[in-house]
Every structure is written in C-alpha cells, then in structure tokens.
Design a protein around this motif. Structure first.
Motif, PDB file in Angstrom:
ATOM      1  N   GLY A 242       4.092  13.476   5.514  1.00 30.70           N
ATOM      2  CA  GLY A 242       3.496  12.132   5.584  1.00 30.70           C
ATOM      3  C   GLY A 242       3.529  11.783   7.156  1.00 30.70           C
ATOM      4  O   GLY A 242       4.137  12.360   7.923  1.00 30.70           O
ATOM      5  N   PRO A 243       3.007  10.566   7.309  1.00 30.58           N
ATOM      6  CA  PRO A 243       2.837  10.202   8.685  1.00 30.58           C
ATOM      7  C   PRO A 243       4.096   9.838   9.663  1.00 30.58           C
ATOM      8  O   PRO A 243       4.037   9.978  10.594  1.00 30.58           O
ATOM      9  N   ALA A 244       5.172   9.810   8.596  1.00 30.39           N
ATOM     10  CA  ALA A 244       6.446   9.362   9.411  1.00 30.39           C
ATOM     11  C   ALA A 244       7.341  10.558   9.408  1.00 30.39           C
ATOM     12  O   ALA A 244       8.617  10.555   9.754  1.00 30.39           O
ATOM     13  N   ALA A 245       6.887  11.827   9.025  1.00 33.43           N
ATOM     14  CA  ALA A 245       7.752  12.910   9.059  1.00 33.43           C
ATOM     15  C   ALA A 245       8.560  13.279  10.245  1.00 33.43           C
ATOM     16  O   ALA A 245       8.086  13.263  11.348  1.00 33.43           O
TER      17      ALA A 245
ATOM     18  N   ALA B 134      13.532   4.443   6.950  1.00 31.31           N
ATOM     19  CA  ALA B 134      12.732   3.507   6.392  1.00 31.31           C
ATOM     20  C   ALA B 134      11.742   2.674   7.043  1.00 31.31           C
ATOM     21  O   ALA B 134      10.744   2.414   6.914  1.00 31.31           O
ATOM     22  N   SER B 135      12.288   2.467   8.362  1.00 31.33           N
ATOM     23  CA  SER B 135      11.642   1.569   9.202  1.00 31.33           C
ATOM     24  C   SER B 135      10.326   2.306   9.769  1.00 31.33           C
ATOM     25  O   SER B 135       9.198   1.913   9.995  1.00 31.33           O
TER      26      SER B 135
ATOM     27  N   HIS C 184       1.694  -3.846  11.159  1.00 30.98           N
ATOM     28  CA  HIS C 184       1.918  -5.205  11.375  1.00 30.98           C
ATOM     29  C   HIS C 184       2.865  -5.743  10.558  1.00 30.98           C
ATOM     30  O   HIS C 184       3.330  -6.993  10.810  1.00 30.98           O
ATOM     31  N   VAL C 185       3.712  -5.000   9.748  1.00 26.22           N
ATOM     32  CA  VAL C 185       4.903  -5.568   8.968  1.00 26.22           C
ATOM     33  C   VAL C 185       6.007  -5.219   9.687  1.00 26.22           C
ATOM     34  O   VAL C 185       6.318  -4.310  10.105  1.00 26.22           O
ATOM     35  N   LYS C 186       7.077  -6.258   9.955  1.00 31.04           N
ATOM     36  CA  LYS C 186       8.254  -5.896  10.723  1.00 31.04           C
ATOM     37  C   LYS C 186       9.230  -4.900   9.775  1.00 31.04           C
ATOM     38  O   LYS C 186       9.219  -5.182   8.737  1.00 31.04           O
TER      39      LYS C 186
END
Length: 130
Positions: A81-84, A94-95, A104-106
């Motif tokens: 995925g994009p956070a690999a 998680a962040s 756009h979400v903290k």
C-alpha cells in the motif's frame, strides 16, 4: 482543564520544532512524546520468541492495510500500500496510513488499538508489553 508547565528556551524551541514537523499544536507534540515514552516501557508480559513476526492489518476508510509486527522490537512493517515501509512503533505506522489515505485528517492514532491480529482479529494491544 488546561494546565501550564514551564520549560527552558531550548526545550521550548524543540517542542515547537516537533509540533511544526508533525503539524500539531505544541501541547499535542508533548502528548505524542509522552505516549511514545509510555509505549517504550520495560516488558513484563511474555511475548513470542524473537524473530517471530505477527501478521496484522488495519482497515481505515474502507482500505485494508497489511503489516507484520515484531514483538521483540515492537516495530511494525507495512507490507503493501501507499504507506508501505518499516516503522519504529505501531502508532507511527498507524499515522502513516492516515497520512497516506486521508492527508487532511490529523494522523494522531494509538497504534495498539488501530492494528488487529490476522489470526484472531484481536487488537494488537493484546501483545503489548506492560
């Protein structure tokens, strides 16, 4: 209720720097640092043998993100995925998922309650060292 603390100029500058880097308020930066310290406490609960990584996943915004948790180091690697990538803590991973899927979400999340074990569906919290 809001409480104030006094810090020296150097510490204040460092907190402001972290807050800007994380796009949060200085108070939220201190909260993250305290949360990280709490997660780094010594082990009291047994954990799987070193090297045995545990398959985990998170579902956020309808997207399933797979990962591997290493109980020996308490690191989490997002495998697709994009956070690999590899992260020092479950919360850092998680962040990264939140930043990748909804920038756009903290991205403040407790990773222990964000990730679930593939085998049982229980939260990663069940493997957390005390």
């Amino acid at each position: 209720m809001t409480k104030n603390i006094t810090v020296d100029d150097v510490t204040h500058t460092q907190i402001d720097l972290l807050a800007r880097a994380w796009s949060v308020t200085p108070g939220e930066a201190v909260h993250r640092l305290v949360e990280h310290f709490q997660q780094s406490s010594p082990a009291a609960a047994p954990s799987p043998p070193p090297g045995d990584r545990v398959a985990v996943h998170a579902i956020y915004d309808g997207v399933r993100t797979p990962g591997l948790y290493d109980p020996a180091t308490q690191t989490l690697t997002i495998t697709e995925g994009p956070a690999a990538g590899a992260y020092r803590t479950p919360s850092g991973a998680a962040s990264a998922v939140l930043q990748a899927l909804k920038p756009h979400v903290k991205p403040n999340r407790n990773g222990w309650g964000f990730w679930a074990l593939d085998d049982t569906g229980e939260l990663l919290q069940t493997l957390r060292r005390r």
